[in-house]
Design a protein around this motif. Structure first.
Motif, PDB file in Angstrom:
ATOM      1  N   LYS A  58     -25.316 -40.328  -6.775  1.00 20.51           N
ATOM      2  CA  LYS A  58     -25.025 -39.682  -8.057  1.00 20.51           C
ATOM      3  C   LYS A  58     -25.519 -40.506  -9.238  1.00 20.51           C
ATOM      4  CE  LYS A  58     -20.892 -37.551  -6.178  1.00 20.51           C
ATOM      5  NZ  LYS A  58     -19.455 -37.617  -6.111  1.00 20.51           N
ATOM      6  N   SER A  59     -25.292 -41.798  -9.171  1.00 12.14           N
ATOM      7  CA  SER A  59     -25.653 -42.654 -10.297  1.00 12.14           C
ATOM      8  C   SER A  59     -26.217 -43.975  -9.792  1.00 12.14           C
ATOM      9  CB  SER A  59     -24.442 -42.905 -11.191  1.00 12.14           C
ATOM     10  OG  SER A  59     -23.429 -43.565 -10.464  1.00 12.14           O
ATOM     11  N   MET A  60     -26.851 -44.701 -10.712  1.00 11.69           N
ATOM     12  CA  MET A  60     -27.450 -45.994 -10.396  1.00 11.69           C
ATOM     13  C   MET A  60     -26.756 -47.087 -11.187  1.00 11.69           C
ATOM     14  SD  MET A  60     -31.491 -45.342 -10.232  1.00 11.69           S
ATOM     15  CE  MET A  60     -32.180 -44.265  -8.992  1.00 11.69           C
ATOM     16  N   PHE A  61     -26.625 -48.259 -10.549  1.00 10.05           N
ATOM     17  CA  PHE A  61     -26.125 -49.440 -11.227  1.00 10.05           C
ATOM     18  C   PHE A  61     -27.036 -50.598 -10.849  1.00 10.05           C
ATOM     19  CE2 PHE A  61     -23.743 -53.346 -11.669  1.00 10.05           C
ATOM     20  CZ  PHE A  61     -23.258 -53.208 -12.965  1.00 10.05           C
ATOM     21  N   THR A  62     -27.482 -51.350 -11.837  1.00  8.47           N
ATOM     22  CA  THR A  62     -28.407 -52.452 -11.600  1.00  8.47           C
ATOM     23  C   THR A  62     -27.711 -53.792 -11.764  1.00  8.47           C
ATOM     24  OG1 THR A  62     -30.310 -51.139 -12.283  1.00  8.47           O
ATOM     25  CG2 THR A  62     -30.560 -53.531 -12.359  1.00  8.47           C
ATOM     26  N   PHE A  63     -27.922 -54.671 -10.785  1.00 13.29           N
ATOM     27  CA  PHE A  63     -27.507 -56.066 -10.854  1.00 13.29           C
ATOM     28  C   PHE A  63     -28.736 -56.876 -11.258  1.00 13.29           C
ATOM     29  CE2 PHE A  63     -24.545 -54.162  -7.937  1.00 13.29           C
ATOM     30  CZ  PHE A  63     -23.340 -54.723  -8.292  1.00 13.29           C
ATOM     31  N   SER A  64     -28.547 -57.795 -12.204  1.00 17.30           N
ATOM     32  CA  SER A  64     -29.647 -58.631 -12.677  1.00 17.30           C
ATOM     33  C   SER A  64     -29.108 -60.031 -12.965  1.00 17.30           C
ATOM     34  CB  SER A  64     -30.260 -58.017 -13.945  1.00 17.30           C
ATOM     35  OG  SER A  64     -29.327 -58.100 -15.010  1.00 17.30           O
ATOM     36  N   THR A  65     -29.915 -60.851 -13.580  1.00 20.02           N
ATOM     37  CA  THR A  65     -29.453 -62.189 -13.943  1.00 20.02           C
ATOM     38  C   THR A  65     -28.288 -62.114 -14.925  1.00 20.02           C
ATOM     39  OG1 THR A  65     -31.189 -62.300 -15.630  1.00 20.02           O
ATOM     40  CG2 THR A  65     -31.654 -63.345 -13.496  1.00 20.02           C
ATOM     41  N   VAL A  66     -28.182 -61.044 -15.658  1.00 18.95           N
ATOM     42  CA  VAL A  66     -27.051 -60.843 -16.568  1.00 18.95           C
ATOM     43  C   VAL A  66     -25.734 -60.784 -15.793  1.00 18.95           C
ATOM     44  CG1 VAL A  66     -26.004 -59.208 -18.207  1.00 18.95           C
ATOM     45  CG2 VAL A  66     -28.457 -59.680 -18.299  1.00 18.95           C
ATOM     46  N   ASN A  67     -25.761 -60.205 -14.578  1.00 20.77           N
ATOM     47  CA  ASN A  67     -24.564 -60.078 -13.744  1.00 20.77           C
ATOM     48  C   ASN A  67     -24.394 -61.237 -12.772  1.00 20.77           C
ATOM     49  OD1 ASN A  67     -26.164 -57.315 -13.775  1.00 20.77           O
ATOM     50  ND2 ASN A  67     -24.012 -56.865 -14.193  1.00 20.77           N
ATOM     51  N   GLY A  68     -25.377 -62.140 -12.657  1.00 22.36           N
ATOM     52  CA  GLY A  68     -25.241 -63.271 -11.752  1.00 22.36           C
ATOM     53  C   GLY A  68     -26.303 -63.414 -10.678  1.00 22.36           C
ATOM     54  N   LEU A  69     -27.297 -62.535 -10.641  1.00 21.96           N
ATOM     55  CA  LEU A  69     -28.403 -62.749  -9.699  1.00 21.96           C
ATOM     56  C   LEU A  69     -29.122 -64.040 -10.059  1.00 21.96           C
ATOM     57  CD1 LEU A  69     -30.301 -59.373  -9.058  1.00 21.96           C
ATOM     58  CD2 LEU A  69     -28.659 -60.526  -7.592  1.00 21.96           C
ATOM     59  N   CYS A  70     -29.681 -64.711  -9.062  1.00 19.85           N
ATOM     60  CA  CYS A  70     -30.422 -65.944  -9.301  1.00 19.85           C
ATOM     61  C   CYS A  70     -31.731 -65.673 -10.032  1.00 19.85           C
ATOM     62  CB  CYS A  70     -30.741 -66.636  -7.975  1.00 19.85           C
ATOM     63  SG  CYS A  70     -29.299 -67.044  -6.998  1.00 19.85           S
ATOM     64  N   ASP A  71     -32.313 -64.496  -9.785  1.00 18.48           N
ATOM     65  CA  ASP A  71     -33.586 -64.118 -10.383  1.00 18.48           C
ATOM     66  C   ASP A  71     -33.700 -62.600 -10.302  1.00 18.48           C
ATOM     67  OD1 ASP A  71     -36.225 -65.188 -11.436  1.00 18.48           O
ATOM     68  OD2 ASP A  71     -36.943 -63.918  -9.808  1.00 18.48           O
ATOM     69  N   ASN A  72     -34.512 -62.002 -11.132  1.00 19.51           N
ATOM     70  CA  ASN A  72     -34.659 -60.544 -11.141  1.00 19.51           C
ATOM     71  C   ASN A  72     -35.750 -60.022 -10.219  1.00 19.51           C
ATOM     72  OD1 ASN A  72     -32.526 -59.957 -12.870  1.00 19.51           O
ATOM     73  ND2 ASN A  72     -33.779 -60.304 -14.678  1.00 19.51           N
ATOM     74  N   THR A  73     -36.475 -60.911  -9.544  1.00 16.22           N
ATOM     75  CA  THR A  73     -37.430 -60.467  -8.537  1.00 16.22           C
ATOM     76  C   THR A  73     -36.745 -60.533  -7.184  1.00 16.22           C
ATOM     77  OG1 THR A  73     -39.338 -61.127  -9.836  1.00 16.22           O
ATOM     78  CG2 THR A  73     -39.660 -60.902  -7.461  1.00 16.22           C
ATOM     79  N   VAL A  74     -36.575 -59.376  -6.556  1.00 15.13           N
ATOM     80  CA  VAL A  74     -35.824 -59.256  -5.302  1.00 15.13           C
ATOM     81  C   VAL A  74     -36.791 -58.975  -4.163  1.00 15.13           C
ATOM     82  CG1 VAL A  74     -34.060 -57.932  -4.081  1.00 15.13           C
ATOM     83  CG2 VAL A  74     -33.778 -58.463  -6.506  1.00 15.13           C
ATOM     84  N   TYR A  75     -36.816 -59.895  -3.190  1.00 15.54           N
ATOM     85  CA  TYR A  75     -37.716 -59.767  -2.049  1.00 15.54           C
ATOM     86  C   TYR A  75     -37.045 -59.203  -0.802  1.00 15.54           C
ATOM     87  CZ  TYR A  75     -41.300 -62.539  -4.401  1.00 15.54           C
ATOM     88  OH  TYR A  75     -42.250 -62.992  -5.266  1.00 15.54           O
ATOM     89  N   GLY A  76     -35.747 -59.428  -0.653  1.00 21.90           N
ATOM     90  CA  GLY A  76     -35.097 -59.023   0.586  1.00 21.90           C
ATOM     91  C   GLY A  76     -33.685 -58.528   0.358  1.00 21.90           C
ATOM     92  N   LEU A  77     -33.280 -57.569   1.186  1.00 23.04           N
ATOM     93  CA  LEU A  77     -31.920 -57.023   1.164  1.00 23.04           C
ATOM     94  C   LEU A  77     -31.433 -56.894   2.593  1.00 23.04           C
ATOM     95  CD1 LEU A  77     -32.577 -54.113  -1.346  1.00 23.04           C
ATOM     96  CD2 LEU A  77     -31.105 -56.084  -1.792  1.00 23.04           C
ATOM     97  N   MET A  78     -30.169 -57.174   2.816  1.00 18.95           N
ATOM     98  CA  MET A  78     -29.571 -56.955   4.125  1.00 18.95           C
ATOM     99  C   MET A  78     -28.078 -56.739   3.961  1.00 18.95           C
ATOM    100  SD  MET A  78     -29.088 -60.632   6.020  1.00 18.95           S
ATOM    101  CE  MET A  78     -27.451 -60.354   6.625  1.00 18.95           C
ATOM    102  N   GLN A  79     -27.479 -56.098   4.954  1.00 21.34           N
ATOM    103  CA  GLN A  79     -26.030 -55.947   4.995  1.00 21.34           C
ATOM    104  C   GLN A  79     -25.548 -56.680   6.232  1.00 21.34           C
ATOM    105  OE1 GLN A  79     -24.411 -51.934   5.493  1.00 21.34           O
ATOM    106  NE2 GLN A  79     -22.730 -52.480   4.149  1.00 21.34           N
ATOM    107  N   ASP A  80     -24.571 -57.573   6.055  1.00 21.20           N
ATOM    108  CA  ASP A  80     -24.087 -58.341   7.200  1.00 21.20           C
ATOM    109  C   ASP A  80     -22.996 -57.577   7.959  1.00 21.20           C
ATOM    110  OD1 ASP A  80     -21.642 -58.773   5.837  1.00 21.20           O
ATOM    111  OD2 ASP A  80     -22.203 -60.786   5.174  1.00 21.20           O
ATOM    112  N   LYS A  81     -22.476 -58.192   9.003  1.00 23.59           N
ATOM    113  CA  LYS A  81     -21.491 -57.515   9.853  1.00 23.59           C
ATOM    114  C   LYS A  81     -20.194 -57.219   9.121  1.00 23.59           C
ATOM    115  CE  LYS A  81     -19.563 -61.706  11.766  1.00 23.59           C
ATOM    116  NZ  LYS A  81     -18.806 -62.233  12.839  1.00 23.59           N
TER     117      LYS A  81
END
Length: 135
Positions: A58-81
């Motif tokens: 329904k909607s989008m929410f962006t996480f960036s360095t403003v929210n605490g990401l180390c950097d705004n270039t994202v190379y990998g995503l995964m979901q753990d157990k």
């Protein structure tokens, strides 16, 4: 089915119609580096310079360095157990606390700040709260 592009965002094909999501309707950057569908059906979109965007259908929410990401270039995503989302960036890794009701940054590991995390692999092994031998 989802398609990431270099400069034109992402496109979803539902079997009949193509729908495009780009900077005009929610993405911070149209250069897509990686995507993930989590166990709840949310789509996570990692961009070059625009952080990571969560789309819940329904909607989008962006996480960036403003929210605490180390950097705004994202190379990998995964979901753990434990169903937490890991974000590999140009300057380290971030673990997001994720539930159907709430998403927030749980921890950021900048000890890998001189490393580009180009790939995250899902593993059943977690040591000290971080994926073990997977980054």
């Amino acid at each position: 089915m989802w398609f990431g592009t270099v400069g034109k965002g992402v496109t979803r094909f539902d079997g009949q119609t193509f729908t495009t999501f780009d900077t005009s309707n929610g993405l911070e950057n149209g250069i897509i580096m990686t995507m993930l569908e989590d166990s709840y059906g949310n789509i996570w979109i990692g961009t070059e310079g625009g952080g990571v965007t969560q789309y819940d259908g329904k909607s989008m929410f962006t996480f960036s360095t403003v929210n605490g990401l180390c950097d705004n270039t994202v190379y990998g995503l995964m979901q753990d157990k434990d169903k937490q989302i890991w974000v590999g960036t140009n300057k380290g890794a971030v673990k997001l606390f994720f539930s159907k009701e709430n998403t927030s940054i749980l921890s950021a590991d900048t000890s890998l700040s001189n490393k580009e995390l180009n790939k995250l692999k899902l593993s059943a092994q977690v040591q000290n709260g971080y994926p073990f031998n997977d980054i």
